[in-house]
Each structure stands twice: as C-alpha cells, then as structure tokens.
Design an enzyme around this catalytic site. Structure first.
Site, PDB file in Angstrom:
ATOM      1  N   ASN A 150       0.854  -1.243   0.122  1.00 44.73           N
ATOM      2  CA  ASN A 150      -0.071   0.030  -0.049  1.00 44.73           C
ATOM      3  C   ASN A 150       0.921   1.271   0.045  1.00 44.73           C
ATOM      4  O   ASN A 150       1.946   1.211   0.634  1.00 44.73           O
ATOM      5  CB  ASN A 150      -0.955   0.040   1.244  1.00 44.73           C
ATOM      6  CG  ASN A 150      -2.047  -0.788   1.057  1.00 44.73           C
ATOM      7  OD1 ASN A 150      -2.564  -1.253   0.045  1.00 44.73           O
ATOM      8  ND2 ASN A 150      -2.431  -1.659   2.362  1.00 44.73           N
ATOM      9  N   CYS A 172      -5.411  -7.367  -3.050  1.00 43.43           N
ATOM     10  CA  CYS A 172      -5.709  -7.069  -1.684  1.00 43.43           C
ATOM     11  C   CYS A 172      -7.018  -8.057  -1.195  1.00 43.43           C
ATOM     12  O   CYS A 172      -7.767  -8.441  -1.963  1.00 43.43           O
ATOM     13  CB  CYS A 172      -6.504  -5.580  -1.972  1.00 43.43           C
ATOM     14  SG  CYS A 172      -7.270  -4.699  -0.391  1.00 43.43           S
ATOM     15  N   HIS A 173      -6.878  -7.978   0.303  1.00 41.03           N
ATOM     16  CA  HIS A 173      -7.764  -9.033   0.744  1.00 41.03           C
ATOM     17  C   HIS A 173      -8.989  -8.432   1.336  1.00 41.03           C
ATOM     18  O   HIS A 173      -9.825  -8.943   2.100  1.00 41.03           O
ATOM     19  CB  HIS A 173      -7.348 -10.001   1.900  1.00 41.03           C
ATOM     20  CG  HIS A 173      -6.614  -9.101   2.971  1.00 41.03           C
ATOM     21  ND1 HIS A 173      -5.299  -9.549   3.502  1.00 41.03           N
ATOM     22  CD2 HIS A 173      -6.802  -7.800   3.425  1.00 41.03           C
ATOM     23  CE1 HIS A 173      -5.184  -8.549   4.524  1.00 41.03           C
ATOM     24  NE2 HIS A 173      -6.003  -7.659   4.485  1.00 41.03           N
ATOM     25  N   HIS A 209      -9.679  -0.384  -2.078  1.00 42.09           N
ATOM     26  CA  HIS A 209     -10.167   0.195  -0.560  1.00 42.09           C
ATOM     27  C   HIS A 209     -11.164   1.189  -0.697  1.00 42.09           C
ATOM     28  O   HIS A 209     -11.734   1.515   0.338  1.00 42.09           O
ATOM     29  CB  HIS A 209      -8.786   0.974   0.337  1.00 42.09           C
ATOM     30  CG  HIS A 209      -7.913  -0.103   0.639  1.00 42.09           C
ATOM     31  ND1 HIS A 209      -6.807   0.383   1.077  1.00 42.09           N
ATOM     32  CD2 HIS A 209      -7.842  -1.365   0.603  1.00 42.09           C
ATOM     33  CE1 HIS A 209      -5.939  -0.634   1.449  1.00 42.09           C
ATOM     34  NE2 HIS A 209      -6.609  -1.880   1.357  1.00 42.09           N
TER      35      HIS A 209
END
Length: 448
Positions: A150, A172-173, A209
């Site tokens: 990130n 990304c999780h 995000h």
C-alpha cells in the site's frame, strides 16, 4: 508439480513472507525456489531460517528451496514470479503519515492509502516501485508481478508508469472480509451452515479500498436487496463502546461493517472494503475520533505501529508455534493458475490499469475489479455500473491518484500539491492545508 522460481521483494517481512511460505507449503501444484530480497538483509535471513520449519511441518505438501540474496538483480535472475510487499521507509516514518495530519485536525483510521497520510506514503513508495519495475523488466521481463504494498493504486500505478509492458497485478484481501460478513448473514438468515466466502459471488467496482458491490449472489440468487432490507443502523453509543473496547484490547483491524452498510443505505451499493479504509475516502466519518468510534471503528495509532515494529520476531514465533494453516490470501492460487499448474481458472479481485473493464473510469487508471486468471493470462471482468453519486466520489479519487502519480514521476511538486489540496480529508482551511503539506514535505526530506 510445476517447478517455478519466485522472487520476494520485501522478503524480510514479519507477516506477508511467512503467509506466502505457509501457503506454498500447502500447495500440491508448485515446487521450486523462493528467493528473499530485503534491504534488511538480517530480517530475510531470519525468514530463511524459519522456512525450513514451515516446509517441514506436518501437512506440508510442497518443498521450496529458500535462498537469500542481497543484490536485487541477482535475486531476480530467472524469476517466473515476483512478489512485492515492502514498508516504504522505516515504520518511524509513519509519524509523517499520521501525527503531522493529526496536528492539523485531520484524522485517519489507517493512513496508508489516501488522505494526507496516504499521499505522504505514496511520495516514499512511487520512486521505489518505479525502480523495481526497471530492474524487473531488465532482468526478468516475462515474470508476473504480484504487489501487496500500500498505497495499492499508487504502487501498482508506479510499476506501469515506469514500465508500461510489465505484467503486474495489485492484490488486496479487503473484499474477502465483505464476503465473509455476507456468509455469516446467510447462515443466520437461512439457518444453514456458514458458506465459504468463495460461494458469495460479488460484482465490484471502484479503486482499491474504495470498492463497492453492485451485486452479491449466493446459489444463483441475488441477496443484496434482502440484505439491505434486513440491515439495522446500530446505536452510536453502543458502537462507540464496541470501538473503545477493541482499542483497549488493541484489536485495530475489525469493525461492524456499519460504514459499508451506510453506503448501501444512502446510495444503493455496499461498501466492499473494510470500514477503516472506506471512511478515509470521504470526510463524513472522520470529522473526529468520537465520530469514527460511533461507527464501531478504531483508528490504528502510530504508537501501536511503533510497538509492533520494535518486536519483529513476535509474528515469526506465531508461525513457528502454530499448526500449518492457509493464510486466507490468494497469492498462491494466482501463482498456480498463471504457472499453468491447474486447469481451473481463478476468479478473484485485483488491481490493474483500466482497459475497459470499468467503463466509467479513464483508460489506464488503476481500478479494482474481478477477473479470470489462467496460464500466463489475466482477463478483467466488466464492472457493474455504480450510482452517479458514488461514481463522482470515485472520479475525484482517481483524479487525485493520477495527479500525485504523475507529479512524483515527473518530480513536479506543484502537481503533487494539486492532488493533495483536493483530497476530501483535507477539509481544513487552504492556509492550514498548505502548512500541513509543507511540513510533510520537509519531514520527507525530498530533494526536488
């Protein structure tokens, strides 16, 4: 088994490198070598030492020869895959990301993706990622690159800005947690055993995000409208108690999904990233610590990050003491598919330049969507259409990302400030915003 070489940039990582090794040990499709490279050579050597115990645990299905290299080009030679997860600068630099903005009344729940903290981190990360890209394309141009670092959009964007022909994905999780939340709701609603998160098929759109589910399907049935009808807003006082309780236990990474649900109530799409991240893209939830707590969310403090960094062996010990178990990440599934070690396509979410999968975003902007991954092939899936109001929020953040990325790549301070100035979290006076930017810039000790 397919034999591959994986190079890990950031191979001294306390957690991510250990997660990858555990998942590789559980793979019955891959074997070969794993080369760890890290500017902290000693940390990489520690992970190499641990690797023999991870691959030697009961239940291990695979064996990798784990090596350490202190020269990046040597580490990259012959690599089929490159995994990147780095901390851009020592953890102490998070003071710049978190404490300087806080001094000006700008609060951030994470501070690594967007807002002044995310931009400060991008200023450190973008040149480093661009340099990695140059090395990769010079030494192993056919390798697939998986980035976990990130700020995801800026780091992945830097790889492509530096080397447009690079084959890179940002993984990304956060979406996984949304699937898990919906799986629990299904179990409670239908009185069934909790399904696997993979049984919840989402359609997502947005930037990393700040993604939104335009649909959610379970067993062929769309459940998003039913979920929306069943949502309960939650009492702010009770949610604040939950948040404060988590703070006392240092449980910074969990939430009640009330911000994700609030987006669904207001705009008709479910936030598909964690509340801690969603909150940072708009000014509404972070006007004060009390406000963000009232949504059940904690702000991860700088002091805790320093404390964790001061004990780097704690995470390693957990991997040594625990049983071998899947990490929950999908990196190894992607490696298996890209290597042609499995006939099954992998459907998952990832970040890469927009090639038309997001019709409402500029071509080339780093967007997150689902896609299909198979041998040496990545095929993004077209995104659902976001409501106009949400797309407007996305558009501003894409513009910020492009201004900052282009500004750093061209060493154009004014362009970087233009992106900084229009960030929604900088909801302070223009004079204060300029003073904050100047203080961040000076603390970063940039030479341009």
């Amino acid at each position: 088994m397919k034999k591959v070489k994986i190079t890990y940039i950031g191979g001294g990582s306390q957690q991510w490198a250990l997660r990858l090794m555990s998942d590789l040990a559980l793979s019955d499709k891959l074997t070969g070598s794993l080369v760890l490279y890290d500017i902290d050579h000693g940390a990489a050597l520690k992970n190499q030492e641990i690797s023999s115990q991870i691959f030697g645990k009961p239940g291990a299905l695979s064996k990798f020869d784990v090596e350490v290299e202190d020269e990046l080009d040597n580490a990259l030679k012959g690599a089929d895959f490159v995994v990147i997860s780095i901390e851009p600068g020592p953890t102490q630099k998070r003071f710049i990301d978190l404490k300087i903005p806080e001094k000006y009344g700008v609060y951030q729940s994470v501070g690594d993706t967007t807002g002044p903290g995310g931009i400060a981190r991008a200023l450190r990360s973008i040149p480093t990622m661009a340099d990695f890209a140059h090395h990769i394309m010079a030494v192993c141009p056919d390798a697939w690159v998986i980035n976990y670092t990130n700020p995801m959009a800026w780091c992945t964007g830097a790889l492509y800005a530096a080397e447009p022909e690079i084959k890179a994905l940002g993984c990304c999780h956060e979406v996984f947690h949304t699937q898990e939340m919906l799986a629990k709701w299904i179990a409670q609603t239908y009185g069934v055993e909790t399904p696997s998160r993979k049984d919840i098929k989402l359609d997502i759109s947005g930037v990393n995000h700040f993604t939104f589910a335009t649909d959610a399907v379970w067993k062929g049935k769309s459940i998003l409208a039913e979920f929306a009808a069943a949502m309960q807003e939650g009492d702010p006082a009770e949610l604040s108690k939950i948040a404060l309780g988590r703070e006392s236990r240092e449980e910074w990474f969990t939430s009640e999904f009330k911000i994700a649900e609030n987006f669904l109530t207001r705009f008709g799409v479910l936030g598909a990233a964690g509340d801690r991240h969603l909150a940072e893209f708009v000014p509404w939830y972070l006007i004060s610590k009390e406000e963000i707590n009232s949504w059940g969310v904690c702000m991860t403090p700088y002091e805790w990050r320093i404390k964790r960094a001061s004990n780097p062996d704690e995470a390693r010990q957990k991997y040594l003491q625990g049983n071998l178990a899947p990490s929950g990440e999908e990196g190894v599934l992607l490696l298996e598919a890209l290597a042609g070690a499995t006939e099954e396509m992998v459907r998952t979410n990832f970040n890469m330049p927009n090639m038309g999968q997001n019709p409402d975003a500029p071509v080339g902007a780093i967007v997150e969507s689902y896609g299909l991954i198979s041998e040496n092939k990545v095929e993004p899936i077209g995104c659902g259409i976001l409501p106009e109001a949400v797309q407007a929020l996305e558009d501003r953040n894409i513009e910020i990302q492009q201004l900052v990325l282009e500004g750093v790549m061209n060493r154009d301070k004014d362009m970087v400030f233009a992106g900084f100035a229009i960030d929604p979290l900088n909801n302070i006076s223009p004079r204060a915003a300029k003073a904050m930017f100047d203080e961040i810039w000076e603390a970063l000790e940039l030479d341009w």
